[in-house]
Motif scaffolding. Structure first.
Motif, PDB file in Angstrom:
ATOM      1  N   LEU A 109       4.878   4.428   1.544  1.00 40.70           N
ATOM      2  CA  LEU A 109       4.576   4.932   2.412  1.00 40.70           C
ATOM      3  C   LEU A 109       3.113   3.674   2.585  1.00 40.70           C
ATOM      4  N   VAL A 110       2.455   4.754   2.385  1.00 37.99           N
ATOM      5  CA  VAL A 110       0.869   4.839   2.692  1.00 37.99           C
ATOM      6  C   VAL A 110       0.391   2.996   2.613  1.00 37.99           C
ATOM      7  N   THR A 111       1.398   1.977   1.454  1.00 36.45           N
ATOM      8  CA  THR A 111       0.962   1.022   1.021  1.00 36.45           C
ATOM      9  C   THR A 111       1.361   0.208   2.520  1.00 36.45           C
ATOM     10  N   VAL A 112       2.520   0.079   2.643  1.00 38.67           N
ATOM     11  CA  VAL A 112       3.651  -0.711   3.879  1.00 38.67           C
ATOM     12  C   VAL A 112       2.943  -0.402   5.022  1.00 38.67           C
ATOM     13  N   ILE A 145       3.982  -8.896   0.339  1.00 35.05           N
ATOM     14  CA  ILE A 145       5.062  -7.788   0.768  1.00 35.05           C
ATOM     15  C   ILE A 145       5.228  -7.731  -0.793  1.00 35.05           C
ATOM     16  N   LEU A 146       5.297  -8.223  -2.603  1.00 36.25           N
ATOM     17  CA  LEU A 146       5.359  -7.654  -3.495  1.00 36.25           C
ATOM     18  C   LEU A 146       4.724  -6.203  -3.469  1.00 36.25           C
ATOM     19  N   VAL A 147       3.284  -6.501  -3.214  1.00 38.71           N
ATOM     20  CA  VAL A 147       2.085  -5.823  -3.741  1.00 38.71           C
ATOM     21  C   VAL A 147       1.871  -3.676  -3.504  1.00 38.71           C
ATOM     22  N   ALA A 148       2.751  -4.158  -1.629  1.00 41.75           N
ATOM     23  CA  ALA A 148       2.342  -3.519  -0.383  1.00 41.75           C
ATOM     24  C   ALA A 148       4.247  -2.661  -1.104  1.00 41.75           C
ATOM     25  N   CYS A 149       4.929  -3.566  -1.000  1.00 41.65           N
ATOM     26  CA  CYS A 149       6.473  -2.892  -1.163  1.00 41.65           C
ATOM     27  C   CYS A 149       7.156  -2.379  -2.335  1.00 41.65           C
ATOM     28  N   PRO A 156      -3.510  -2.789  -0.129  1.00 40.76           N
ATOM     29  CA  PRO A 156      -3.404  -3.189   1.044  1.00 40.76           C
ATOM     30  C   PRO A 156      -4.645  -1.851   2.041  1.00 40.76           C
ATOM     31  N   VAL A 157      -4.627  -0.703   1.621  1.00 47.48           N
ATOM     32  CA  VAL A 157      -5.048   0.403   1.850  1.00 47.48           C
ATOM     33  C   VAL A 157      -6.426  -0.110   2.033  1.00 47.48           C
ATOM     34  N   ALA A 158      -7.552  -0.841   0.535  1.00 46.36           N
ATOM     35  CA  ALA A 158      -8.296  -1.085   0.445  1.00 46.36           C
ATOM     36  C   ALA A 158      -8.763  -2.515   1.638  1.00 46.36           C
ATOM     37  N   LEU A 159      -8.148  -3.159   1.416  1.00 45.35           N
ATOM     38  CA  LEU A 159      -8.151  -4.689   2.161  1.00 45.35           C
ATOM     39  C   LEU A 159      -8.017  -3.881   4.159  1.00 45.35           C
ATOM     40  N   VAL A 160      -7.371  -2.871   4.443  1.00 51.16           N
ATOM     41  CA  VAL A 160      -6.885  -2.863   5.875  1.00 51.16           C
ATOM     42  C   VAL A 160      -8.410  -2.307   6.815  1.00 51.16           C
ATOM     43  N   PHE A 161      -9.554  -1.616   6.055  1.00 49.64           N
ATOM     44  CA  PHE A 161     -10.624  -1.077   5.752  1.00 49.64           C
ATOM     45  C   PHE A 161     -11.629  -1.692   5.940  1.00 49.64           C
ATOM     46  N   GLY A 162     -11.551  -3.507   4.704  1.00 49.62           N
ATOM     47  CA  GLY A 162     -11.937  -3.934   4.597  1.00 49.62           C
ATOM     48  C   GLY A 162     -12.154  -5.110   6.147  1.00 49.62           C
TER      49      GLY A 162
END
Length: 461
Positions: A109-112, A145-149, A156-162
């Motif tokens: 859930l965190v990464t998605v 999709i592969l990495v997050a799900c 994805p968490v690092a990228l969303v803030f970056g």
């Protein structure tokens, strides 16, 4: 993996939709973009949750970190080094576990959620008339999709803030920006020639020198400093997820128009990491005498090679501890980053960042498939001629590892892994070609005097 065929069909459908959107020039609404992105991710997350196969690190490294938080223990030491970053994400893991959400759901859930938030941010990063197209293409991105799900990796968490830091730092206006507009090397050379070494140093660092003038207050600079502060705080949160977003900092700083704003952003970047480090005894139960050990473990990078590129060729595609190759690769990365930063110093800061991240992928001796997501939002936002060969190539390579190799027992997996790892060398020239070679010098104009804050000159006495 039990649902490999369904997952593969979804990923192929995403690629087809992204390419058709490019060909037909689609400009879907944000609602449509989010509906597609959420639909793909929820479907693959659901099948991954109920799958009998679960990623090893997801179960044996990330879950123990969240459970350590529940026990009020340090997540780095409590997971026996399985988690070797700051405790920010384990706090969220612990909260979801405390709420009774099964780990297979809560961990993903965190990464998605982060990857869904990235979809409109990629559109913002692209800007201009193609913003919605780029957001749609990221919504369909198979590797994301592969990495997050499937993997539940925290990229994805690092990228969303970056990426959010980039969007905030750039602020309003045209999406294209110049890089360095001053040739610092030539300026320093002229200063040394005119004043000598001592005079040049005083001219740069003296009470009325270049640095002092750069740090002087400017009229109308508050909006720029506010952007700088928020951008730095966001980049700090990216560093709280993982350490690699350090490569994003140069691009973020160059998006800010003044030296003073860049200093503010740089200092603000350290706020969140320092906060989560010094509050370990309060929130994670880390004793003061354990903090040096926690820092040591977080900074300890084991010399594992053999998964990717030239290191896989050197060791026959087997994971192994090889300090020689790891040391050579680390030095090669640093030299390459300096060369790329110099060559792209006048490029749009997003193109500079894309070049740095792609160059890292080419020169690194160690890599997990999730690393390949690092450059994806930037390359999708500002694609190059070979962007889609790179996207499709790394997605096929990662998909083979996630979907096909997981069908077999351990011995067969290791046999397949050897060939898979060595085959990655084919991707290196494609990633190199995908770098923005034709955009090494930005054509965007520098800010006009009307827009750029000017130094405040005190009135004469």
């Amino acid at each position: 993996m039990d649902y490999a065929i369904l997952t593969g069909l979804v990923l192929v459908s995403g690629v087809v939709l992204a390419l058709v959107a490019q060909w037909r020039g689609w400009r879907p609404s944000l609602l449509v973009v989010l509906a597609v992105g959420i639909g793909f991710r929820v479907l693959i997350m659901t099948t991954s949750v109920i799958d009998t196969w679960q990623p090893v690190d997801f179960m044996e490294s990330f879950k123990p970190a969240g459970e350590a938080i529940l026990r009020h223990q340090d997540p780095v030491l409590g997971s026996e080094g399985g988690w070797h970053f700051l405790p920010t994400i384990p706090y969220v893991y612990g909260l979801l576990l405390w709420l009774g959400i099964p780990w297979e759901i809560g961990g993903r859930l965190v990464t998605v959620v982060a990857d869904i938030a990235l979809i409109p941010l990629v559109g913002k990063l692209a800007g201009g008339p193609t913003a919605s197209l780029r957001a749609f293409q990221y919504a369909c991105n198979p590797l994301a999709i592969l990495v997050a799900c499937v993997h539940g990796q925290v990229e994805p968490v690092a990228l969303v803030f970056g990426v959010a830091a980039f969007v905030v730092a750039r602020g309003p206006g045209h999406p294209d920006r110049p890089g360095l507009t001053t040739d610092v090397v030539a300026l320093a050379r002229r200063s040394v020639t005119a004043r000598g070494v001592g005079g040049a140093v005083r001219h740069a660092l003296g009470p009325a020198g270049v640095v002092s003038r750069g740090l002087a207050p400017r009229s109308g600079e508050q909006p720029v400093l506010r952007r700088a502060l928020f951008a730095g705080l966001l980049m700090g949160l990216a560093l709280c997820a993982k350490s690699w977003p350090i490569w994003l900092i140069p691009g973020m700083l160059l998006l800010l128009p003044t030296f003073r704003a860049r200093v503010v952003a740089f200092v603000a970047t350290g706020v969140a990491p320092v906060f989560f480090l010094v509050t370990l005894p309060i929130f994670a139960g880390t004793s003061l005498d354990q903090i040096p050990e926690v820092i040591r473990v977080m900074g300890d990078v084991r010399p594992i090679v053999g998964e990717w590129g030239y290191s896989a060729i050197a060791v026959g595609g087997d994971w192994t501890l090889h300090p020689g190759i790891a040391t050579f690769g680390t030095r090669l990365i640093y030299v390459t980053m300096l060369v790329v930063a110099f060559l792209w110093r006048r490029a749009d800061p997003i193109d500079l960042t894309t070049a740095l991240l792609l160059a890292f992928m080419v020169t690194t001796p160690r890599l997990g498939a999730q690393y390949l997501l690092w450059f994806m939002p930037f390359l999708v936002a500002r694609p190059t001629r070979f962007a889609w060969p790179a996207v499709i190539g790394v997605s096929l390579w990662a998909g083979y590892g996630y979907l096909y190799m997981t069908q077999f027992d351990t011995d067969t997996w290791w046999g397949l892994h050897s060939v898979w790892a060595q085959s990655s060398v084919v991707l290196l020239p494609i990633l190199a070609l995908a770098m923005p070679w034709g955009r090494r010098v930005s054509t965007a104009p520098a800010e006009t005097p009307e827009k750029a804050p000017r130094p405040v000159v005190p009135a004469p006495a």
